[in-house]
Design a protein around this motif. Structure first.
Motif: not given
Length: 108
Positions: A60-76
């Motif tokens: 979950i932490r990794k997903a939050l960091r990736l979403r924030r850092d790479l500006e991804l939507d939840w599907i990506a």
């Protein structure tokens, strides 16, 4: 006689409330993460009672960091986490097979 070996494995868990406090996220964001298949609660029937094991909390932490850092939507984000999990599994399997091969070659 064959002895049965039982392992008592304790699983460290984190509640939704603790996860939200630690990561600075809302319970709704945790629900979104679960809905996208990024994480699955280890226990709890309602969202307020959900508990996650520490490995899942790390994803979950990794997903939050990736979403924030790479500006991804939840599907990506979910797709990327799935690929990273597959990569980890393949690396583990590769290491296991290499060890088996090494033992096999040493037998000759």
């Amino acid at each position: 006689a064959v002895e049965e070996i039982k392992m008592n494995i304790s699983i460290l868990r984190i509640s939704v409330r603790e996860l939200c406090e630690q990561e600075g996220i809302s319970a709704e964001q945790v629900t979104t993460i679960v809905e996208h298949g990024i994480a699955r609660p280890h226990s709890g029937k309602t969202q307020q009672d959900w508990e996650f094991d520490t490995t899942t909390a790390a994803w979950i932490r990794k997903a939050l960091r990736l979403r924030r850092d790479l500006e991804l939507d939840w599907i990506a984000t979910a797709m990327l986490i799935d690929l990273l999990r597959q990569r980890d599994w393949l690396q583990d399997e590769n290491q296991r097979l290499r060890q088996q091969l090494e033992r096999f070659l040493q037998e000759d």
